[in-house]
Design an enzyme around this catalytic site. Structure first.
Site, PDB file in Angstrom:
ATOM      1  N   ARG A   1     -10.096   3.700  13.206  1.00 53.72           N
ATOM      2  CA  ARG A   1     -10.165   3.179  11.666  1.00 53.72           C
ATOM      3  C   ARG A   1     -11.598   3.005  11.285  1.00 53.72           C
ATOM      4  O   ARG A   1     -11.926   3.444  10.039  1.00 53.72           O
ATOM      5  CB  ARG A   1      -9.046   2.043  11.427  1.00 53.72           C
TER       6      ARG A   1
ATOM      7  N   ILE B   1      -8.784   2.553   1.064  1.00 50.54           N
ATOM      8  CA  ILE B   1      -7.933   2.790   2.015  1.00 50.54           C
ATOM      9  C   ILE B   1      -7.223   1.562   2.391  1.00 50.54           C
ATOM     10  O   ILE B   1      -7.557   0.355   2.239  1.00 50.54           O
ATOM     11  CB  ILE B   1      -8.676   3.051   3.400  1.00 50.54           C
ATOM     12  N   SER B   2      -5.845   1.957   2.483  1.00 46.06           N
ATOM     13  CA  SER B   2      -4.887   0.596   2.683  1.00 46.06           C
ATOM     14  C   SER B   2      -5.179  -0.367   3.516  1.00 46.06           C
ATOM     15  O   SER B   2      -5.621  -0.079   4.939  1.00 46.06           O
ATOM     16  CB  SER B   2      -3.531   1.085   2.585  1.00 46.06           C
ATOM     17  N   GLN B   3      -4.618  -1.617   3.548  1.00 44.30           N
ATOM     18  CA  GLN B   3      -4.556  -2.694   4.614  1.00 44.30           C
ATOM     19  C   GLN B   3      -3.891  -2.039   5.829  1.00 44.30           C
ATOM     20  O   GLN B   3      -2.647  -1.349   5.596  1.00 44.30           O
ATOM     21  CB  GLN B   3      -4.123  -3.782   3.919  1.00 44.30           C
TER      22      GLN B   3
END
Ligand code: SAH
Length: 224
Positions: free
Chosen positions: A46, A72-74
Site C-alpha cells: 500500500r 485512497i480509501s481506509q
C-alpha cells in the site's frame, strides 16, 4: 554501512510486518474473515500507492490523499467492500474509479480478472505506470466516464464502484452478469453515502443497504 540492495530487502520485511499488524488490528478485529481478502491485504504494498511524503502513514487507519483532490480509501473499507463481493477466483470484476490502483491490485491478488475505469487522465497515466512497475500486467485500465461501464468486456461477475453517486448507474446494472453482484456507495448528499449491494439472479435485480461511508464524488453522465 548497509548496501542498497540489502536495505531494500530490509524495508520489504519491515513493511510486510506493518501490513500483518494492519490486518490483525484493523481488519480481523473488525470482522473481516475472507481469507483471499486478508491474504491480498497483507501482500499489496500500500505504501507504494500513495505519494512519497505520505508513505510512512500508508498503513494507518484512515483514507489518504492521492492527488487531484482524490483519496485512497481506509484499509478497512477496501477490505470490507472486497469481502462483500463474495468473489471466487477466476471471476471478472469491473471497478469504477481506479484512483491509485490500490483496490484494483487487491482484487487482482484475490485472483480476479480486473477491468478498471478512471475519468482523470493524470491519475490514469500515473496508475498505469505504477501497476506496470509492480508487475500487475493483468489489470486492464481505461480512461473514460465509468458511469457508462465498459461494455466491450461485459458481462462482469462483479462490479465495484469506489466513488459515491446519487444512484446506481443503469449501464452498470445492464453490464452485470446473471448471477452477479455490484457494490457502490450511494447517497443523496455528496461525501455521505450508504453502501448499496445490487444482486442479479434469474433475471431479478434486488438491492440492500449496508453501513454508512464517505467517498469522493462519482462524476459523470449517470453520476453527479
Ligand atoms: N479505488 C481507488 C480510490 C478511488 S477514489 C484506489 O484504490 O485508490 C475515486 C476515484 O473515482 C477517483 O480517482 C475519481 O477520479 C474517480 N472517478 C470519479 N468519477 C468517475 C467516473 N465517472 N468514472 C471513472 N472514475 C471516476
Amino acid at each position: 554501512m548497509i548496501g542498497g540492495e540489502k536495505r531494500g530487502v530490509m524495508v520489504q520485511v519491515d513493511k510486510r510486518r506493518v501490513r500483518e499488524r494492519m490486518v490483525r488490528d484493523q481488519l480481523k478485529s473488525r470482522g473481516i474473515t475472507d481469507k483471499a481478502v486478508l491474504r491480498a491485504m497483507s501482500t499489496v504494498p500500500r505504501h507504494l500507492f500513495v505519494q512519497e511524503a505520505l508513505q510512512s502513514q500508508a498503513y494507518e487507519d484512515n483514507p489518504l490523499p492521492i492527488g487531484h483532490a482524490q483519496t485512497i480509501s481506509q484499509p478497512y473499507i477496501v477490505a470490507l467492500m472486497s469481502q462483500y463481493l463474495q468473489a471466487e477466483e477466476g471471476m471478472t470484476v469491473l471497478e469504477i474509479g481506479t484512483g491509485s490502483g490500490y483496490q484494483a491490485a487487491i482484487l487482482a491478488e484475490m485472483g480476479l480478472q480486473v477491468y478498471s475505469v478512471e475519468r482523470l487522465r493524470e491519475l490514469h497515466v500515473e496508475t498505469r505506470q505504477r501497476l506496470g512497475k509492480l508487475k500487475y500486467f493483468r489489470i486492464r485500465l481505461k480512461l473514460d466516464d465509468g458511469t457508462l461501464g465498459w461494455p466491450e468486456n461485459a458481462p462482469y461477475d462483479r462490479i465495484m464502484v469506489t466513488a459515491g453517486g446519487p444512484k446506481v448507474p443503469e449501464p452498470l446494472i445492464d453490464q452485470l452478469a446473471d448471477p452477479g453482484m455490484l457494490i457502490m456507495p450511494v447517497g443523496g448528499s455528496k461525501r455521505r453515502q450508504e453502501l448499496v449491494i445490487v444482486e442479479k439472479s434469474e433475471g431479478q435485480v434486488s438491492r440492500r443497504r449496508e453501513g454508512g461511508v464517505a467517498f469522493v464524488d462519482l462524476v459523470g453522465e449517470h453520476g453527479w
